[in-house]
Design a protein around this motif. Structure first.
Motif, short mmCIF file in Angstrom:
data_model
loop_
_atom_site.label_atom_id
_atom_site.label_comp_id
_atom_site.label_asym_id
_atom_site.label_seq_id
_atom_site.Cartn_x
_atom_site.Cartn_y
_atom_site.Cartn_z
N ALA A 213 0.84 -1.20 0.00
CA ALA A 213 0.00 0.00 0.00
C ALA A 213 0.88 1.24 0.00
N ASP A 214 2.00 1.19 0.71
CA ASP A 214 2.97 2.28 0.76
C ASP A 214 4.35 1.68 0.48
N PRO A 215 4.79 1.67 -0.79
CA PRO A 215 6.06 1.04 -1.15
C PRO A 215 7.27 1.58 -0.39
N LYS A 216 7.20 2.84 0.07
CA LYS A 216 8.33 3.41 0.79
C LYS A 216 8.38 2.94 2.24
N ASN A 217 7.28 2.42 2.72
CA ASN A 217 7.21 1.85 4.07
C ASN A 217 6.59 0.45 3.98
N PRO A 218 7.33 -0.49 3.43
CA PRO A 218 6.79 -1.82 3.13
C PRO A 218 6.40 -2.62 4.37
N ARG A 219 5.27 -3.28 4.27
CA ARG A 219 4.79 -4.15 5.35
C ARG A 219 5.15 -5.61 5.07
N TYR A 220 5.09 -6.04 3.81
CA TYR A 220 5.25 -7.44 3.46
C TYR A 220 6.63 -7.80 2.91
N LEU A 221 7.19 -6.94 2.08
CA LEU A 221 8.50 -7.19 1.49
C LEU A 221 9.50 -6.25 2.16
N GLN A 222 10.06 -6.74 3.27
CA GLN A 222 10.83 -5.89 4.17
C GLN A 222 12.34 -5.96 3.89
N THR A 223 13.03 -4.87 4.16
CA THR A 223 14.48 -4.84 4.10
C THR A 223 15.06 -5.20 5.47
N VAL A 224 16.02 -6.09 5.47
CA VAL A 224 16.72 -6.46 6.71
C VAL A 224 18.14 -5.91 6.57
N ARG A 225 18.42 -4.84 7.26
CA ARG A 225 19.69 -4.14 7.09
C ARG A 225 20.88 -5.05 7.37
N GLY A 226 21.86 -4.97 6.47
CA GLY A 226 23.06 -5.77 6.62
C GLY A 226 22.92 -7.21 6.15
N VAL A 227 21.70 -7.60 5.76
CA VAL A 227 21.47 -8.98 5.31
C VAL A 227 20.86 -9.00 3.91
N GLY A 228 19.62 -8.56 3.81
CA GLY A 228 18.94 -8.62 2.52
C GLY A 228 17.47 -8.29 2.68
N TYR A 229 16.61 -9.27 2.38
CA TYR A 229 15.17 -9.02 2.40
C TYR A 229 14.44 -10.16 3.10
#
Length: 235
Positions: A213-229
């Motif tokens: 719903a808000d691509p800049k604040n993703p709920r489902y496809l999240q970024t995991v800093r230092g790792v990936g997604y």
């Protein structure tokens, strides 16, 4: 005990990787008759592509193959995040040092050529028993108003198809296998020539526009800093 006496062989999917057409076809026919679902690959490159799209319960790998050998492929399989798929090394190299190397790299068993098909079957069954029941993988994942069909690689929103590329579908499949757990961004594109993983970042950005719903604040496809997604579907 045979494969059909309690292992649910018809639900077990094996990957056979061998550059010898005769051996590859023989193994596929023999294991299929034993009740397994069998997919075959002629080299490590084909195997990698299949692994990016499908789940396997056990892999039977030849060591001596052109290009990447079975030892290197075993090592990379063990470095992948998520569920560790059992590996049976199958090779003409039966020296003790070779067996030790294969087992040290993470192989579950080692069988030297030539071999009796019945012995191979018994070893496969033993490995699968040690591995335990096959984990249940959801066929469809709920992502808010979106649904992703893992098997078909199809995304829909409010019941209507959403167009995604094959690369995007493979990325979602890989994330779905490790739902709610972070996946290294480079592991999401093992065949990519871009060692930086930038191509994966672009695919994630495009998918977020289709899912979130808000691509800049993703709920489902999240970024995991230092790792990936990480894919975080609804429970």
């Amino acid at each position: 005990m045979s494969a059909r006496d309690g292992l649910d062989a018809d639900e077990r999917h094996l990957l056979v990787v061998d550059d010898d057409d005769r051996i590859r076809d023989l193994l596929k026919k023999y294991l299929s008759r034993a009740g397994f679902r069998v997919t075959a690959a002629a080299d490590a490159g084909q195997a990698r592509k299949l692994m990016s799209m499908l789940d396997f319960d056990l892999m039977i790998l030849d060591v001596m193959m052109p290009g990447e050998d079975g030892f290197s492929l075993t090592k990379s399989i063990r470095a992948r995040p998520g569920r560790q798929t059992p590996v049976l090394i199958l090779t003409a190299r039966g020296l003790p040092d070779d067996r030790i190397e294969g087992l040290a790299l993470g192989a579950d068993d080692y069988l030297a050529k030539p071999f009796e098909p019945q012995e191979l079957l018994l070893r496969v069954e033993a490995i699968l028993r040690r591995a335990g029941p096959r984990p249940v993988v959801q066929r469809r994942l709920s992502l808010g108003p979106c649904t992703f069909d893992v098997e078909r690689g199809e995304l829909s929103r409010d019941g209507k198809p959403v167009r995604i590329t094959e690369a995007e579908a493979q990325l979602l499949r890989t994330l779905a296998k490790a739902a709610h757990a972070p996946v290294d961004r480079l592991a999401l594109a093992p065949d990519a020539t871009d060692a930086t993983g930038r191509a994966v970042d672009v695919q994630v950005t495009r998918l977020r526009r289709k899912i979130e719903a808000d691509p800049k604040n993703p709920r489902y496809l999240q970024t995991v800093r230092g790792v990936g997604y990480m894919l975080a579907p609804d429970e």
